[in-house]
Design an enzyme around this catalytic site. Sequence first.
Site, PDB file in Angstrom:
ATOM      1  NE  ARG A   1      -1.140  -5.835  -1.806  1.00  0.00           N
ATOM      2  CZ  ARG A   1      -2.305  -5.217  -1.972  1.00  0.00           C
ATOM      3  NH1 ARG A   1      -3.433  -5.887  -1.891  1.00  0.00           N
ATOM      4  NH2 ARG A   1      -2.355  -3.943  -2.226  1.00  0.00           N
TER       5      ARG A   1
ATOM      6  CD  GLU B   1      -9.972  -7.690  -2.228  1.00  0.00           C
ATOM      7  OE1 GLU B   1      -8.916  -7.096  -2.494  1.00  0.00           O
ATOM      8  OE2 GLU B   1     -10.765  -7.283  -1.373  1.00  0.00           O
TER       9      GLU B   1
ATOM     10  CG  HIS C   1      -2.063  -1.042   0.895  1.00  0.00           C
ATOM     11  ND1 HIS C   1      -1.974  -2.335   1.336  1.00  0.00           N
ATOM     12  CD2 HIS C   1      -3.184  -0.956   0.151  1.00  0.00           C
ATOM     13  CE1 HIS C   1      -3.031  -3.001   0.900  1.00  0.00           C
ATOM     14  NE2 HIS C   1      -3.776  -2.196   0.186  1.00  0.00           N
TER      15      HIS C   1
ATOM     16  NE  ARG D   1     -10.901  -1.277  -0.156  1.00  0.00           N
ATOM     17  CZ  ARG D   1      -9.664  -1.551  -0.566  1.00  0.00           C
ATOM     18  NH1 ARG D   1      -9.486  -2.450  -1.531  1.00  0.00           N
ATOM     19  NH2 ARG D   1      -8.626  -0.957  -0.045  1.00  0.00           N
TER      20      ARG D   1
ATOM     21  NE  ARG E   1      -6.291   0.807  -2.193  1.00  0.00           N
ATOM     22  CZ  ARG E   1      -5.862   0.941  -3.453  1.00  0.00           C
ATOM     23  NH1 ARG E   1      -5.792   2.128  -4.005  1.00  0.00           N
ATOM     24  NH2 ARG E   1      -5.498  -0.132  -4.151  1.00  0.00           N
TER      25      ARG E   1
ATOM     26  CG  ASN F   1      -3.411  -4.309  -6.320  1.00  0.00           C
ATOM     27  OD1 ASN F   1      -3.169  -4.378  -7.509  1.00  0.00           O
ATOM     28  ND2 ASN F   1      -3.748  -3.190  -5.728  1.00  0.00           N
ATOM     29  CG  ASP F   2      -5.492  -8.247  -1.652  1.00  0.00           C
ATOM     30  OD1 ASP F   2      -4.292  -8.370  -1.350  1.00  0.00           O
ATOM     31  OD2 ASP F   2      -6.275  -7.525  -1.013  1.00  0.00           O
TER      32      ASP F   2
ATOM     33  CB  CYS G   1     -10.452  -0.957  -8.410  1.00  0.00           C
ATOM     34  SG  CYS G   1     -10.736  -2.268  -7.216  1.00  0.00           S
TER      35      CYS G   1
HETATM   36  C1  LIG Z   1      -7.463  -2.693  -5.202  1.00  0.00           C
HETATM   37  C2  LIG Z   1      -7.104  -3.667  -4.410  1.00  0.00           C
HETATM   38  O1  LIG Z   1      -7.160  -3.529  -3.064  1.00  0.00           O
HETATM   39  P1  LIG Z   1      -5.960  -3.041  -2.141  1.00  0.00           P
HETATM   40  O2  LIG Z   1      -6.404  -1.770  -1.486  1.00  0.00           O
HETATM   41  O3  LIG Z   1      -5.797  -4.141  -1.156  1.00  0.00           O
HETATM   42  O4  LIG Z   1      -4.771  -2.848  -3.020  1.00  0.00           O
HETATM   43  C3  LIG Z   1      -6.633  -4.950  -4.931  1.00  0.00           C
HETATM   44  O5  LIG Z   1      -6.418  -5.865  -4.142  1.00  0.00           O
HETATM   45  O6  LIG Z   1      -6.454  -5.037  -6.159  1.00  0.00           O
END
Ligand SMILES: C=C(OP(=O)(O)O)C(=O)O
Length: 579
Positions: A470, A436, A195, A337, A302, A459-460, A507
């Site tokens: 990650r 995810e 992050h 979210r 977020r 990402n996840d 996203c």
């Molecule tokens: C957008 C995502 O969430 P995160 O805030 O965990 O990166 C993701 O996992 O792709």
Amino acid sequence: MSLWLAAIGVSRGVAIGAVHRVHGTDLDIPEYHVESNAVDAEVARFETALDDARGQLAAIREQIPANAPAEIGAFIETHLLMMQDSTLTDTVAALIREHRYNAEWALKRQAEHLTAMFDQMDDSYLRTRRDDVVHVTARIQRILLKQERSIETHAEDDAPPPVIVADELTPADIILLHQQGVAAFVTEHGGPLSHSAILARSLRIPAIVGMHNARRMLLDDETVIVDGEAGHVLAGPDEAALEFYRHRQKRDERYRRMLGMLKDETAVSTDGVRVRMLANVELPDDSKDAADVGAEGIGLYRTEFLYMNREETPGEEEQLAAYRRVLRSVDGPVTIRTLDLGADKTIGRATTKTSSNPALGLRAIRLCLKETDLFRTQLRALLRASAEGDLQIMLPMVSNIQELRQTRHLIGEVMEELKRDGLDFDAQLPVGAMIEVPAAALSAPLLARYCDFFSIGTNDLIQYTLAMDRIDDEINYLYDPLHPAVLQLIRMTIEAGDAAGIPVSMCGEMASDKRYTALLLGLGLTEFSMHPASVLEVKRAIMSADVGALKARTGEILALTDAHAYRDALDTLSQQLAG
Ligand SMILES: C=C(OP(=O)(O)O)C(=O)O
């Protein structure tokens, strides 16, 4: 002589600045006994360091710009209060007097005692105060060890902007340092999907991670060039290198201006496919950046960043004000979210238990469904905000239908409560899920029955599909958006959404990388959400794509069974629009 270092570039751009090493919490603490007649002087040395540490924090507090998020001030206040606490101050002085310890060692002993105590506490809030103890004692230790080169010493107007070199930086550190005008970040650990890296990209600060030993190789105040795209640091550059990179900075600026001309264009491919361009934001004020690049809405807000660097979790009114601010600053839908805490995102009043495997533990929707008071407050604020704009609620880390049912039930209860309180909300507001985890992608047709939309969090999804952490730079080589398993899951999710007639967006960071735009279009994606800094670049790629041709080509490639042919064909396709 110049020194050339290479690691993982995670946030593009070129910065030229002066190294500012931020010593972490991994300090070497010397242990020795002072002479009996030097005890008073040693206590005084400790007290002076304590005063200096307080002074540093007070100075940082003064430098926080008026428009900085309130939580930054609260974070500093907590540390200041801790520095006045007698369990830290008096006890260390007593240890020096009693055992004739040197100040650093006495402080280390007391910090260990306090952290062990916090670790054992039943109250999760108190337990997480241990991190504050670690950070506060590290600040005092750095002063005692004369390893402190705090950023405030670079405040002179003509000083080159600092390039922060650290072991690692938390998202909270990034926010704090950003307020102080840093030129770039270089860290020894971390991955492109941490992050902190995502935050650096959205703040448009060049950043490099995984540069092992950076704090040994780079010296404070030496001039460095940071190339956040290539992942290179050039220390002690000669005039020719400086000239080359100043030229690059100008060229980047010209490229940004050229992209700026696309701001008001609609993203339509050459064969007429309309694609929606949305932005990801971390802090309410980031939505201004989204508007500046002509984003058609927010695809991911977020909210966990509202909860960071502070003592108390934000209440309903504060959240409502933040959500309203985002809604007002952009035209189009805003997808908010719900709290996605856990793994590398923690808060002062963290509610998660220390888990041996935090990424797989009580996080995101799991945590919210356990700590329902926390969740209800957020849902109340979200629902109230929905009365004033086009708001959608997105749930993170959904892995089964039960979580969706429970959340929908809770939303229903909160709606009843609001009705009783005479407060307005949009009874039809869309509720969707992040896809995810592989389980969610595999059961997307079932989840779709309970969702008004999907958003693919690559990402996840990549982390969980490929079983790779990650944020671990050691296994960064495993991070592969083109892995057949990942692509199948993306395809299944898009198909499930299409079959159910609900929108599917993406996203995760994959959406913001123009190398994957052709492939994603070929997989049928028509909604992209990314940090504002990438919106125009990806839009440009979309506007030069023939989606029909890409779909045909993608279908053929995914059917290939020869691994080499598959990889080569995908690479070619990915590069097609990236030029
Ligand atoms: C957008 C995502 O969430 P995160 O805030 O965990 O990166 C993701 O996992 O792709």
